[in-house]
Design an enzyme around this catalytic site. Structure first.
Site, PDB file in Angstrom:
ATOM      1  N   TRP A 355      38.837  43.989  38.044  1.00 45.51           N
ATOM      2  CA  TRP A 355      39.143  45.105  38.949  1.00 45.51           C
ATOM      3  C   TRP A 355      39.870  44.601  40.196  1.00 45.51           C
ATOM      4  O   TRP A 355      40.811  45.239  40.678  1.00 45.51           O
ATOM      5  CB  TRP A 355      37.840  45.812  39.332  1.00 45.51           C
ATOM      6  CG  TRP A 355      37.993  46.941  40.291  1.00 45.51           C
ATOM      7  CD1 TRP A 355      38.583  48.153  40.048  1.00 45.51           C
ATOM      8  CD2 TRP A 355      37.556  46.982  41.660  1.00 45.51           C
ATOM      9  NE1 TRP A 355      38.535  48.938  41.178  1.00 45.51           N
ATOM     10  CE2 TRP A 355      37.907  48.255  42.186  1.00 45.51           C
ATOM     11  CE3 TRP A 355      36.880  46.081  42.496  1.00 45.51           C
ATOM     12  CZ2 TRP A 355      37.618  48.636  43.491  1.00 45.51           C
ATOM     13  CZ3 TRP A 355      36.594  46.460  43.800  1.00 45.51           C
ATOM     14  CH2 TRP A 355      36.954  47.722  44.288  1.00 45.51           C
ATOM     15  N   HIS A 356      39.452  43.459  40.718  1.00 43.95           N
ATOM     16  CA  HIS A 356      40.098  42.895  41.904  1.00 43.95           C
ATOM     17  C   HIS A 356      41.501  42.373  41.599  1.00 43.95           C
ATOM     18  O   HIS A 356      42.380  42.430  42.457  1.00 43.95           O
ATOM     19  CB  HIS A 356      39.249  41.759  42.484  1.00 43.95           C
ATOM     20  CG  HIS A 356      38.084  42.221  43.296  1.00 43.95           C
ATOM     21  ND1 HIS A 356      36.877  42.555  42.735  1.00 43.95           N
ATOM     22  CD2 HIS A 356      37.940  42.420  44.630  1.00 43.95           C
ATOM     23  CE1 HIS A 356      36.035  42.937  43.702  1.00 43.95           C
ATOM     24  NE2 HIS A 356      36.660  42.866  44.845  1.00 43.95           N
ATOM     25  N   GLY A 357      41.716  41.842  40.417  1.00 41.46           N
ATOM     26  CA  GLY A 357      43.016  41.289  40.057  1.00 41.46           C
ATOM     27  C   GLY A 357      42.853  40.122  39.118  1.00 41.46           C
ATOM     28  O   GLY A 357      41.751  39.604  38.935  1.00 41.46           O
TER      29      GLY A 357
END
Length: 463
Positions: A355-357
């Protein structure tokens, strides 16, 4: 005064200044929402303000990006309700991952830039939770968890309700993530916002002022600390010439410094949600009762900085996202009749990392977090097994868990900040991977030194 000169005077880029101005505007704009009639006017206002702020912050393309997951989620609910939750989960995350890869936002964020992917991250979670809860509306209440019963949607939200929920007054900029059921109750004056609810309508002004003062303090802390502890130091040859303890101390101070930036952002978003009224979450049991604003709260600063156990970190850091991960990932991976284990924990942290990358630093950090929490649980089980008569031993274990959390958290978060594989491994290796080795050792010791059941008094056992 032009945007360029204003940005230069405070040391940020023009895009960041534009975002900060729009982000700050969410507070007065959310305040105006209090005075609108219930229902359609609130939905229209939430939608229009959200679209306008997105356009002013990121440009026209950002709104197009936001439309994709919103469209996918609503289409899934409209066309294939029995599987709309899982469809939206994978489609939403797929699009988010594509944007992460295309924009590589982490590099821009490190260099003081900004783009729409941060807001897209929040929006993706909101879209998924809405679809999953609409999916849950088909299920019988028997066997559902409390969160599923509370938030499931029996009826498909209208399109304007859905857009208002997704973009409500710019709440997608930095959160907090909230549920469609709560949004609908708030806009329609139902549930705890209804006239029949306990107590009078709560005043948000004291809590809003507290959040704004907290934001000012956090920004002052960050601006004061960041020149002394730049991330560039980790690639500076002089850093690697330092002794072990100095490098470990610098890692702590770098993490400590970076957290104040997040505290500032979340304090502003907290003020915005509180003053709108949506942040209200009920009344305390005290006499007289006091309003609670838990729905708006995304961080407990004291709880993070003085965490007695790594297990408590998800409950005090990025609180609403941690709650989302628990409800929509962790709990749904637990098989009926079985207890959760390391697999559920690791899977949840992996979803959080994606989700963050897709930067190696993010993935390593969240794998580290799973190890950190698992190791902390071992110490906690030992602590609970100590009888009340051995208070000194118990206190030593409590302090051990605190020191363990402090060490491993600040060691691990370097990866979250520097992002690249080379810099992450170099910084970890500079302190001999101590923050990785210690959790693994604790987990292995937990397999060998298995404590008995938690110590309880004889009277309680007889009961």
């Amino acid at each position: 005064m032009s945007m360029d000169s204003m940005a230069t005077s405070i040391g940020v880029s023009v895009p960041v200044l534009r975002f900060l101005l729009c982000f700050a505007a969410t507070v007065p704009l959310s305040f105006l929402c209090r005075f609108l009639p219930r229902g359609l006017p609130k939905h229209l206002y939430s939608s229009v303000v959200g679209v306008a702020l997105s356009y002013l912050s990121f440009g026209f393309s950002s709104n197009l990006h936001f439309l994709v997951p919103m469209f996918l989620g609503y289409a899934s609910m409209l066309l294939y309700r029995p599987r709309c939750g899982i469809l939206t989960f994978f489609l939403g995350f797929g699009y988010l991952i594509g944007c992460h890869v295309y924009y590589m936002s982490g590099d821009a964020w490190k260099e003081g830039g900004i783009d729409a992917t941060g807001a897209l991250m929040v929006l993706t979670l909101k879209v998924i939770s809405c679809a999953v809860n609409y999916n849950d509306g088909l299920l019988k209440e028997e066997g559902l968890r409390e969160a599923q019963k509370k938030y499931r949607l029996i009826k498909l939200p209208s399109l304007i309700e859905y857009i208002g929920y997704c973009l409500c007054c710019g709440s997608h900029f930095a959160g907090p993530v909230y549920e469609m059921k709560d949004y609908l109750d708030w806009t329609e004056g139902k549930g705890i916002w209804g006239t029949e609810a306990k107590g009078p309508s709560p005043s948000p002004y004291g809590a809003t002022l507290r959040a704004l003062l907290q934001a000012g303090f956090c920004m002052a802390m960050y601006l004061n600390l960041v020149p002394h502890f730049p991330l560039s130091k980790f690639t500076d040859p002089t850093y690697h010439e330092w002794c072990f303890w100095k490098k470990l101390s610098y890692q702590y101070m770098s993490g400590f410094t970076a957290r104040w930036k997040y505290y500032f952002i979340w304090s502003i978003s907290e003020a915005s949600i509180i003053i709108s009224g949506l942040g209200f979450s009920g009344w305390t049991d005290s006499s007289p009762p006091k309003p609670r604003w838990d729905r708006a709260k995304n961080v407990d600063i004291i709880g993070v900085e003085f965490a007695k156990s790594a297990v408590t970190i998800p409950a005090v850091w990025n609180i609403q996202v941690s709650t989302w991960l628990r409800h929509y990932v962790y709990e749904r991976l637990i098989q009926t009749g079985k207890k959760p284990g390391f697999f559920q924990l690791l899977a949840t942290q992996t979803v959080s990392a994606v989700w963050h990358g897709l930067y190696p630093g993010y993935i390593i950090f969240f794998v580290q977090s799973a190890l950190m929490i698992a190791g902390s649980r071992v110490i906690y089980r030992w602590q609970q097994a100590v009888p009340p008569t051995m208070s000194l031993v118990k206190n030593v274990l409590v302090f051990t868990n605190f020191a363990y959390t402090l060490l491993v958290l600040n060691y691990s978060c370097v990866g979250f900040m520097v992002l690249s594989l080379h810099e992450t491994l170099a910084s970890y290796g500079s302190v001999y991977y101590i923050g990785t080795i210690v959790p693994v050792v604790m987990i292995l010791l937990g397999k060998v030194i298995k404590p008995g059941k938690p110590a309880r008094s004889k009277a309680r056992k007889e009961q």
